[in-house]
Design a protein around this motif. Structure first.
Motif, short mmCIF file in Angstrom:
data_model
loop_
_atom_site.label_atom_id
_atom_site.label_comp_id
_atom_site.label_asym_id
_atom_site.label_seq_id
_atom_site.Cartn_x
_atom_site.Cartn_y
_atom_site.Cartn_z
N SER A 61 0.82 -1.21 0.00
CA SER A 61 0.00 0.00 0.00
C SER A 61 0.86 1.26 0.00
CB SER A 61 -0.94 0.01 1.21
OG SER A 61 -0.19 0.08 2.42
N VAL A 62 0.24 2.37 -0.39
CA VAL A 62 0.87 3.68 -0.37
C VAL A 62 -0.06 4.62 0.39
CG1 VAL A 62 1.67 5.63 -1.76
CG2 VAL A 62 2.06 3.30 -2.55
N MET A 63 0.51 5.43 1.30
CA MET A 63 -0.29 6.31 2.13
C MET A 63 0.31 7.71 2.13
SD MET A 63 -1.34 5.77 6.17
CE MET A 63 -1.85 4.08 5.80
N LEU A 64 -0.57 8.72 2.10
CA LEU A 64 -0.11 10.11 2.17
C LEU A 64 -0.43 10.68 3.53
CD1 LEU A 64 1.15 12.54 0.74
CD2 LEU A 64 -1.15 13.19 -0.02
N HIS A 65 0.62 11.03 4.28
CA HIS A 65 0.50 11.66 5.59
C HIS A 65 0.71 13.16 5.43
CE1 HIS A 65 0.91 7.62 7.35
NE2 HIS A 65 1.98 7.46 6.60
N ALA A 66 -0.09 13.98 6.14
CA ALA A 66 0.03 15.43 6.06
C ALA A 66 -0.03 16.02 7.47
CB ALA A 66 -1.09 16.01 5.20
N TYR A 67 0.74 17.09 7.67
CA TYR A 67 0.79 17.71 9.00
C TYR A 67 -0.21 18.86 9.06
CZ TYR A 67 2.54 19.74 13.32
OH TYR A 67 2.64 20.23 14.60
N LEU B 276 4.97 7.18 -9.00
CA LEU B 276 5.03 5.84 -9.56
C LEU B 276 5.58 4.88 -8.52
CD1 LEU B 276 6.49 6.57 -13.13
CD2 LEU B 276 4.08 6.40 -12.47
N THR B 277 5.09 3.66 -8.52
CA THR B 277 5.55 2.66 -7.56
C THR B 277 5.89 1.37 -8.29
OG1 THR B 277 3.30 1.80 -7.14
CG2 THR B 277 4.08 3.63 -5.75
N VAL B 278 6.87 0.63 -7.77
CA VAL B 278 7.24 -0.69 -8.30
C VAL B 278 7.39 -1.66 -7.14
CG1 VAL B 278 8.33 0.18 -10.39
CG2 VAL B 278 9.70 -0.11 -8.31
N SER B 279 7.35 -2.94 -7.50
CA SER B 279 7.36 -3.98 -6.48
C SER B 279 7.98 -5.25 -7.06
CB SER B 279 5.92 -4.24 -6.02
OG SER B 279 5.84 -5.33 -5.14
N CYS C 129 -3.83 4.00 -0.91
CA CYS C 129 -4.04 3.20 -2.11
C CYS C 129 -3.27 1.90 -1.98
CB CYS C 129 -3.57 3.93 -3.37
SG CYS C 129 -4.52 5.38 -3.81
N LYS C 130 -3.88 0.81 -2.39
CA LYS C 130 -3.18 -0.48 -2.38
C LYS C 130 -3.18 -1.03 -3.80
CE LYS C 130 -2.56 -4.73 0.24
NZ LYS C 130 -2.14 -5.55 -0.91
N ILE C 131 -2.00 -1.05 -4.40
CA ILE C 131 -1.85 -1.48 -5.79
C ILE C 131 -1.16 -2.83 -5.89
CG2 ILE C 131 -0.67 -0.93 -7.96
CD1 ILE C 131 -1.14 2.01 -7.36
N HIS C 132 -0.13 -3.03 -5.09
CA HIS C 132 0.73 -4.20 -5.22
C HIS C 132 0.37 -5.29 -4.22
CE1 HIS C 132 3.42 -1.92 -7.87
NE2 HIS C 132 3.29 -0.91 -7.03
N ARG C 133 0.58 -6.52 -4.64
CA ARG C 133 0.43 -7.66 -3.73
C ARG C 133 1.69 -7.89 -2.92
NH1 ARG C 133 -2.69 -12.28 -7.40
NH2 ARG C 133 -4.58 -11.04 -7.84
N GLU C 134 2.80 -7.44 -3.46
CA GLU C 134 4.07 -7.57 -2.76
C GLU C 134 4.48 -6.21 -2.18
OE1 GLU C 134 5.54 -10.45 -2.50
OE2 GLU C 134 4.37 -11.61 -3.95
#
Length: 392
Positions: free
Chosen positions: A211-217, A256-259, A236-241
């Motif tokens: 998963s990918v998460m955006l944290h904001a202060y 962009l994300t890779v796994s 967002c959860k895109i990857h299984r790994e």
């Protein structure tokens, strides 16, 4: 059309290449390996001007910061070095002595999860300052969380980012969050155009569960503890790994994300969007270690465990070609800047202005890749608006 070949092969290292970067003016290449060695290579001669044992363990990241160099190692240290004076070294081609950078100060960090630091120039009070910076790292105790430090004061401004937003339902039986540890992160400020949120400090984090998460202060104070004042804008959860690496476009519009899987994730970073926040491009090539986006945001490069670097359009994900030289896995890749910062001219430059201008233009098309085979390949890319490299 024949398959492309690298224009240069660099052999300064004796161990797996784990980190690569260009200087802001494209004159230098910074490289790090799994033995803790860091090398600075002068692009004009492709010879090292500095080679030193920076860490007792794998180099996770190396980056230029003004007249300093930041290195991050698996020895749980982040070092800030004064960059070597390169003028004398460059002009003295007969010298065999390589100048070592001076260690200025260090941070004790948590390198359990192989997540490299993320650097943001400027402080909370002076975002344009070149003498201060913020750096995000995994939390000293809990690798699921993040910390934000200020340099050069080495003061921790925000501790345990992500903790305050954890609800009991997000915990498993062991008390750990289901996302797992942070694998990759990027620290940035919200771009102009977001109203009151413009300039807001944010951390985009990729996690062990894919998963990918955006944290904001959202807090008012300049410091925080236990993640207080930080909110999660979306997940967002895109990857299984596990997310192996993420990269943000220069205009902060998308990431962009890779796994380890065969997917490339693209996530829109704007707060209010009408379309789906994320999209997935499915490739035929599982096992990807790193992704970088060129300075114009239009092209990305992905380093694969099969030793190849694959180029794609960031808009359509149309393949722009495959760079195949390494026989072992590639773990690091970097683009030169299309519009590099200007540097102060040395005596060497003044004698060779015309040649240097031609070389500098060529370097804007450079891409470098580092592999387990200890080598760094240098590629000179063509103009993708006119032609396309034929995949191999």
């Amino acid at each position: 059309m024949s398959a492309p070949s690298p224009v240069h092969i660099l052999r300064q290292h004796n161990a797996q290449i784990s980190a690569l970067a260009f200087s802001s003016d494209n004159r230098l290449i910074y490289s790090g390996d799994s033995d803790g060695m860091v090398c600075i290579i002068y692009c004009r001669t492709l010879r090292p001007i500095s080679l030193w044992h920076a860490h007792d363990g794998n180099i996770l990241g190396v980056e230029e910061w003004d007249d300093k160099i930041i290195t991050h190692g698996r020895d749980n240290k982040l070092h800030v070095w004064r960059a070597p004076t390169i003028i004398q070294t460059i002009s003295d081609s007969t010298s065999t002595e390589l100048e070592h950078p001076q260690l200025l100060y260090s941070l004790d960090v948590n390198a359990l999860n192989y997540c490299r630091f993320s650097l943001l120039h400027g402080s909370p009070t002076d975002q344009s300052s070149r003498t201060t910076a913020l750096v995000s790292l995994p939390n000293l105790i809990d690798s699921d969380l993040a910390d934000v430090w200020e340099l050069p004061s080495c003061e921790r401004l925000h501790a345990a980012v992500g903790k305050a937003s954890q609800a009991p339902a997000t915990l498993d039986g062991t008390g750990r969050t289901k996302t797992g540890i942070i694998m990759s992160m990027h620290l940035f400020r919200a771009p102009a155009g977001l109203g009151s949120r413009s300039g807001q400090l944010r951390i985009l984090a990729g996690y062990e569960d894919g998963s990918v998460m955006l944290h904001a202060y959202d807090g008012n104070a300049s410091t925080s503890i236990d993640g207080q004042g930080w909110v999660d804008l979306w997940t967002c959860k895109i990857h299984r790994e596990s997310v192996m690496h993420l990269a943000i476009s220069p205009d902060l519009a998308f990431c962009l994300t890779v796994s380890a899987d065969h997917l490339i994730g693209k996530i829109h970073l704007k707060d209010n969007i009408s379309e789906e926040r994320s999209m997935v491009h499915r490739t035929k090539h599982p096992g990807n270690a790193a992704v970088v986006i060129r300075s114009d945001g239009r092209v990305c490069a992905i380093a694969g465990w099969d030793g190849s670097v694959r180029l794609y359009s960031t808009k359509t994900f149309k393949s722009l070609g495959t760079l195949a030289y390494h026989r072992d896995s590639c773990y690091a890749v970097a683009f030169a800047s299309l519009h590099p910062n200007k540097h102060e001219k040395t005596a060497v430059d003044e004698d060779e202005d015309e040649d240097e201008d031609e070389d500098a233009e060529k370097r804007t098309r450079w891409l470098i890749a580092g592999s387990k085979d200890t080598r760094i390949s240098v590629w000179e890319l063509m103009d993708f608006d006119r032609k396309r490299v034929r995949p191999v």
